[in-house]
Design an enzyme around this catalytic site. Structure first.
Site, mmCIF file in Angstrom:
data_model
loop_
_atom_site.group_PDB
_atom_site.id
_atom_site.type_symbol
_atom_site.label_atom_id
_atom_site.label_comp_id
_atom_site.label_asym_id
_atom_site.label_seq_id
_atom_site.Cartn_x
_atom_site.Cartn_y
_atom_site.Cartn_z
ATOM 1 N N GLU A 143 0.724 -1.238 -0.056
ATOM 2 C CA GLU A 143 0.066 -0.045 -0.017
ATOM 3 C C GLU A 143 0.803 1.168 -0.051
ATOM 4 O OE1 GLU A 143 0.759 1.376 3.132
ATOM 5 O OE2 GLU A 143 1.796 -0.360 3.417
ATOM 6 N N GLU A 192 4.604 -0.382 1.120
ATOM 7 C CA GLU A 192 4.693 -0.582 -0.376
ATOM 8 C C GLU A 192 4.697 -2.115 -0.603
ATOM 9 O OE1 GLU A 192 8.091 1.130 -1.988
ATOM 10 O OE2 GLU A 192 7.898 3.002 -0.890
#
Length: 349
Positions: free
Chosen positions: A176, A317
């Protein structure tokens, strides 16, 4: 084909354990002392159960990075402005983020999804366009999203996962990007673990002592605004679009019998949401690492999850999930490539 509904999405089958005796026998029969490879053997067994195969395989790992902005940032919960979300989406699309570097090392494809970035990204080449709205509302003063938006986000995340699996992905890693999403994740953890709010709030992308005090105060205000505890309502009150889409991806992967690597604090909050919505989804989740973010270990405990790695990371991420990919592949190789102990003993005479 009828469109997927939330009822369909939440109908995750329990993990079929009928192969467990055969998988255990296969592991015990390899050229090694039984149990000598510890948690890699446990992982191999889990992968065999998820894929329903005596020789599981992971050859096409795909990282799905969901990006979204949060109205909570307007109340000062983040150390950086929401514009950083756009900048990092562009960095990911350019292949220059940490996640891109790690993905190249482990041979994973990266797909970046606009779940709810507060900017017009329509011209970005290579971006998966699934925006629900340009950021959520400020959860400290009103619900973060409507019920219709929450439903749309869950189903959109499921579609992204289904598309990746249809394209050949045999392992999904979830990541994310979103300024303010550790605040949203803390509120989700507070209600769904459940856990005291103070135990759920951490540094996120970094804060001064004053910034941390402000973050705690804003999240306390948000928590006081609603007493929601039902998972879907908690999502509408406090969630982020990228977190909702990750939860939808977990549920879709579980329905398809695909293993899902869960990343750090925000990713685990998404998995927590998915599991509270459909408890059987827990059996399909592999937890990659223990984040340095405050509260992550408590959330893992709430899910009875043992992470594969502990590297003091807290970037997001999907970086931690990517670093666990080789362990997953090694566990598959144990079942598919290692000689049988009986053959070794026979050769030894």
């Amino acid at each position: 084909m009828a469109a997927l509904t939330l009822t369909d999405l939440f109908a995750v089958p329990d993990l079929d354990r009928s192969l467990q005796p055969a998988l255990q026998q296969a592991l015990d029969g390899k050229a090694k002392p039984p149990g000598a490879l510890g948690r890699i053997e446990e992982l191999a067994l889990t992968l065999g159960l998820i894929q329903r195969r005596l020789k599981p395989a992971v050859e096409r790992p795909v990282l799905l990075v969901f990006a979204g902005d949060h109205g909570l940032t307007r109340s000062g919960v983040a150390a950086f402005p929401s514009g950083v979300t756009v900048a990092m989406v562009d960095t990911l699309l350019a292949g220059k983020a940490s996640a891109n570097a790690f993905a190249r090392v482990v041979g994973a494809e990266v797909r970046v999804i606009d779940a709810g970035v507060a900017a017009d990204l329509s011209g970005r080449e290579g971006l998966v366009h699934a925006k629900i709205a340009p950021g959520t509302a400020d959860a400290s003063v009103e619900p973060a999203m409507t019920a219709a938006q929450a439903e749309a986000a869950l189903l959109a995340g499921a579609q992204v996962a289904e598309d990746a699996i249809a394209d050949g992905a045999d392992l999904l890693a979830l990541g994310e990007m979103g300024i303010g999403n550790s605040a949203s994740a803390a509120l989700l953890m507070h209600r769904l673990a459940p856990a005291p709010l103070d135990d759920c709030v951490g540094q996120g992308a970094g804060h001064s002592p004053e910034g941390m005090a402000r973050k705690r105060a804003v999240l306390a205000q948000a928590a006081a605004r609603s007493d929601a505890t039902a998972p879907f309502e908690v999502l509408t009150q406090f969630g982020g679009y990228e977190i909702a889409m990750m939860a939808g991806a977990v549920l879709a992967a579980a329905r398809a019998g695909a293993p899902v690597l869960i990343d750090g604090f925000i990713g685990t909050a998404a998995a927590l949401l998915a599991i509270r919505l459909a408890p059987a989804a827990r059996g399909y989740c592999l937890f990659a690492h223990a984040s340095a973010e405050a509260g992550h270990r408590l959330m893992l405990e709430a899910l009875n999850a043992r992470p594969l790695l502990g590297l003091d990371m807290r970037l997001g991420e999907g970086t931690g999930a990517l670093l666990a990919v080789p362990l997953v592949q090694a566990a598959c190789a144990l079942l598919s490539e290692v000689a049988e102990l009986s053959d070794v003993l026979e050769a030894a005479g």
